[in-house]
Design an enzyme around this catalytic site. Structure first.
Site, PDB file in Angstrom:
ATOM      1  N   HIS A 118       0.789  -1.111  -0.045  1.00  0.00           N
ATOM      2  CA  HIS A 118       0.022  -0.023   0.005  1.00  0.00           C
ATOM      3  C   HIS A 118       0.861   1.387  -0.062  1.00  0.00           C
ATOM      4  O   HIS A 118       1.856   1.385   0.663  1.00  0.00           O
ATOM      5  CB  HIS A 118      -0.960  -0.039   1.351  1.00  0.00           C
ATOM      6  N   ASP A 119       0.424   2.352  -0.826  1.00  0.00           N
ATOM      7  CA  ASP A 119       0.891   3.804  -0.889  1.00  0.00           C
ATOM      8  C   ASP A 119       2.352   3.529  -1.205  1.00  0.00           C
ATOM      9  O   ASP A 119       3.082   4.759  -1.183  1.00  0.00           O
ATOM     10  CB  ASP A 119       0.857   4.363   0.472  1.00  0.00           C
ATOM     11  N   GLY A 136       4.791  -1.050   2.634  1.00  0.00           N
ATOM     12  CA  GLY A 136       4.078   0.003   2.549  1.00  0.00           C
ATOM     13  C   GLY A 136       4.923   1.239   2.619  1.00  0.00           C
ATOM     14  O   GLY A 136       6.007   1.386   3.347  1.00  0.00           O
TER      15      GLY A 136
END
Length: 260
Positions: A118-119, A136
């Protein structure tokens, strides 16, 4: 060409000349650009934004929900640029409320069984080797290569034109143009082969080498080394990229080799 054996939500936005093979799954909130190829058993979930001329190989999952306990179902996306290849069983999670998006740029190769969490922001022309795991909110800049089986800690930054040895455990920021290897990882020189391939001149390469000698082999601490680099070398794109990257590092940069 869309196979009748694929599961494609009628509201998915699919461009021209897209091939979707049997048993692929494409959910509702998905955009796929022109000339893409979605192979059998690839899964493209809500929040996927895929550019043109991409290939998504069997078993890959794009825009899975983040493996982050702070994620509470907020809307977010996973953006894949143009002409990017996602190989077998690779996974790209969508963003969280932190940034709202995971981004992979143009002309990237994400090899089999690798994971982009994520991200993350993966810029253009990046290669992530087989079974590498990118945690992440990592940022990987243009033309970096993360070789197979590498583990990259969350929030780490990997700069431009870097080459990281397979099996590396990356927990510090990796400054531009460097060759990184050994266990624990260390600076092993500059990525001369990669720089030559990308059109850097001998003068540019010599300058980069000399700057890193000042940083890693003259016995200076980082503060003194940065001051020396700033005063002894004329401003240039290469010098300034190195200086700005190191100055902005929050995790600290990779250490020098114990053989230096």
């Amino acid at each position: 060409m869309h196979s009748t054996l694929a599961v494609i939500h009628p509201d998915a936005r699919i461009g021209q000349n897209v091939t979707v093979e049997p048993f692929a799954v494409i959910e509702q909130d998905v955009t796929i650009g022109d000339n893409c190829h979605i192979y059998p058993h690839a899964v493209v979930l809500n929040g996927a934004r895929i550019g043109s001329d991409c290939r998504i190989f069997p078993g890959a999952v794009i825009a899975g929900i983040p493996q982050d306990l702070k994620f509470h179902g907020e809307e977010s996306v996973a953006i894949i640029g143009n002409n990017t290849i996602i190989r077998e069983c690779a996974t790209v999670n969508r963003g969280t409320e932190s940034k709202g998006e995971t981004v992979i740029g143009d002309n990237c190769l994400i090899m089999a069984y690798s994971h982009v969490a994520h991200d993350c922001v993966v810029h253009n022309n990046v290669i992530i080797g087989n079974a590498s795991q990118i945690a992440g909110e990592v940022e990987i800049d243009d033309y970096a290569i993360v070789s197979g089986g590498s583990l990259v800690h969350q929030f780490t930054r990997i700069s431009q034109h870097v080459m990281i040895q397979g099996g590396s455990r990356v927990g510090k920021d990796i400054p531009p143009y460097t060759l990184i290897g050994r266990d624990p990882i260390a600076y092993c020189g500059i990525n001369i082969v990669g720089l030559h391939r990308r059109g850097f001149t001998n003068d540019q390469i010599f300058l980069i080498q000399d700057i890193y000698r000042t940083l890693y082999t003259r016995g200076l601490n980082n503060t003194d080394a940065l001051h020396t680099i700033e005063t002894d070398y004329q401003p240039s794109a290469e010098r300034d990229l190195i200086l700005n990257f190191i100055k902005s590092s929050k995790r600290g940069i990779v250490r020098g080799s114990i053989d230096d």
